[in-house]
Design an enzyme around this catalytic site. Sequence first.
Site, short mmCIF file in Angstrom:
data_model
loop_
_atom_site.label_atom_id
_atom_site.label_comp_id
_atom_site.label_asym_id
_atom_site.label_seq_id
_atom_site.Cartn_x
_atom_site.Cartn_y
_atom_site.Cartn_z
N HIS A 1 0.83 -1.21 0.00
CA HIS A 1 0.00 0.00 0.00
C HIS A 1 0.86 1.26 0.00
O HIS A 1 0.67 2.17 -0.82
CB HIS A 1 -0.91 -0.03 1.22
CG HIS A 1 -1.90 1.09 1.29
ND1 HIS A 1 -3.25 0.92 1.03
CD2 HIS A 1 -1.77 2.41 1.60
CE1 HIS A 1 -3.88 2.07 1.17
NE2 HIS A 1 -2.99 2.99 1.52
N GLU A 2 1.83 1.33 0.93
CA GLU A 2 2.64 2.54 1.05
C GLU A 2 3.57 2.72 -0.14
O GLU A 2 3.83 3.85 -0.58
CB GLU A 2 3.43 2.54 2.36
CG GLU A 2 2.59 2.34 3.61
CD GLU A 2 1.34 3.22 3.67
OE1 GLU A 2 1.36 4.35 3.15
OE2 GLU A 2 0.33 2.77 4.23
N HIS B 1 1.69 4.26 -3.01
CA HIS B 1 1.48 5.70 -2.84
C HIS B 1 2.59 6.54 -3.46
O HIS B 1 2.37 7.72 -3.75
CB HIS B 1 1.38 6.05 -1.36
CG HIS B 1 -0.01 5.99 -0.80
ND1 HIS B 1 -1.09 6.61 -1.42
CD2 HIS B 1 -0.50 5.42 0.34
CE1 HIS B 1 -2.18 6.41 -0.69
NE2 HIS B 1 -1.85 5.69 0.37
N GLU C 1 -5.98 6.99 -1.87
CA GLU C 1 -6.23 5.80 -1.06
C GLU C 1 -6.90 4.66 -1.83
O GLU C 1 -6.62 3.49 -1.57
CB GLU C 1 -7.06 6.18 0.17
CG GLU C 1 -6.42 7.26 1.05
CD GLU C 1 -5.02 6.90 1.53
OE1 GLU C 1 -4.64 5.72 1.42
OE2 GLU C 1 -4.32 7.80 2.02
N TYR D 1 -11.21 4.09 1.12
CA TYR D 1 -10.17 3.19 0.63
C TYR D 1 -10.75 2.05 -0.20
O TYR D 1 -10.36 1.85 -1.36
CB TYR D 1 -9.39 2.60 1.81
CG TYR D 1 -8.56 3.58 2.60
CD1 TYR D 1 -7.19 3.37 2.77
CD2 TYR D 1 -9.11 4.71 3.20
CE1 TYR D 1 -6.40 4.23 3.52
CE2 TYR D 1 -8.34 5.58 3.94
CZ TYR D 1 -6.99 5.34 4.10
OH TYR D 1 -6.22 6.22 4.83
#
Length: 489
Positions: free
Chosen positions: A341-342, A345, A364, A417
């Site tokens: 996920h990070e 980003h 998100e 999200y």
Amino acid sequence: MDMHGNGCSRRRFLAAAAALPVMGLVACDSGGGPVPSSGPVVSGTSQAALPSVGGSTSADSYYPSHGNGGYRVSHYALDLHYTPDTGVLVASALITATASQPLSGFSLDLHELDVTEVRVADVPAGFARDKRKLYVRLVRPLAAEERFEVLVRYSGRPGPVRMPWGERTGWERSRDRVVVASQPLGGPSWFPCNDHPSDKAGYRIDVTVPESYQVAANGVLAGTRRESGMTTWSYSHPGPMASYLATVNIGRFTFADQAGSRVPLRNAYPPGAAEEFAHDFGRQPEIMNLFERLFGPYPFEVYGAVIVDSDLQAPLETQTFSLFGVDQLDGKRGKERYVAHELAHQWFGNSVTVADWQHIWLNEGFATYAEWLWSEHSGGRSADDHAARTWSTLSRSAKGIRIGDPGQRNMFDDRVYVRGALTLHALRRTVGDDAFFDVLRSWSQDHRGRNVTTDRFVAHAERRTRSALRPLFQSWLFTEGLPDLPPPR
């Protein structure tokens, strides 16, 4: 309270300004903000062309009190001297900016810290403070498109900014350690800035701490310098980066590189956590390789994870150096989805950044869908399976959410999200895999380093697929009712 504290000293500021040109004189209103005087009207000159004070608010839908007008920042050079035992920060910020209009003054976001000096183009400038802003009065007005430098010297004990609903964001001191997690409003907790995601810049961050401490910050470690029991850590990141993505983490860290990716991967974690880190983050290079294939080349010069000796509850996508707490380590890869996920980003949120916090689903929803893509690739549940389970869960909710404009309080609601991810899966099923991944790759590459909106994404998807997709996005983003997923292609 005097000008160097948490208040706006009308008397002292007006006294300092008395020697300056009359035009655009700044005073403090009852709320502590600047009020420009009307100034003289010059015969034969357009009033709009006269220098004026840049706005102390932004046009943001959710946080207009953060951000400022009248200029664009291109670079921050931050010099921070921090004493962990006392929590005292003594610092300076050299800000390079360009005026977007003729300016007689401007403001910066800065939370509570004491300001001792402001210089513009190396000339002392008048200034005033309230709890959240630094107001600067220029000796010489700036012309539109004129480049200038602002030096701010400041000090104090930084603390987090309290959000409207009570949570805190920004500089957090825990015992003798520091963690900076600023999304969405925490940048001003530790440096003066134009705190809005639409004004992105490059950064140089120098942090001086006792030699027993280490520092992890954005970008490449340019070097360290030891002197008299202190170490200065110098990090450089050309950006562009929004202020909420800047981070400094001070504590005891072990630094380690990872092989297996085209992109240099460097990580930091607490001493004694090497074995857990090696397991839980062991597939980070493989995730990077997958995302480069799906989304296009990684947009920055370096990447890695910093694990802080605190429980963060949720990690954060600080640019080039995503931030995790020790609570994300379990030795079982049980939270590997956060790693994906990070990292996602860095493309969606950091390189391609929302122009307004209303469009947060573009950050998100995309990162959540990237979790599903990694799961699909690595032998876990398929994206179809994730979508079906998520749709079933959301369908049982008593009330939906308009994720295209969720409101300030719901920005980080789980439904933003997962319904954002469902929106992308609905697009994938509608246009097919080839067209869908072309949309994602071209979106991240065509808008690299830029700011975007939902409307721009919809237009981009329609252009790339040559399809009328606005009704699809309208139903998924701007209605509370949950649409049915399109059938698989």
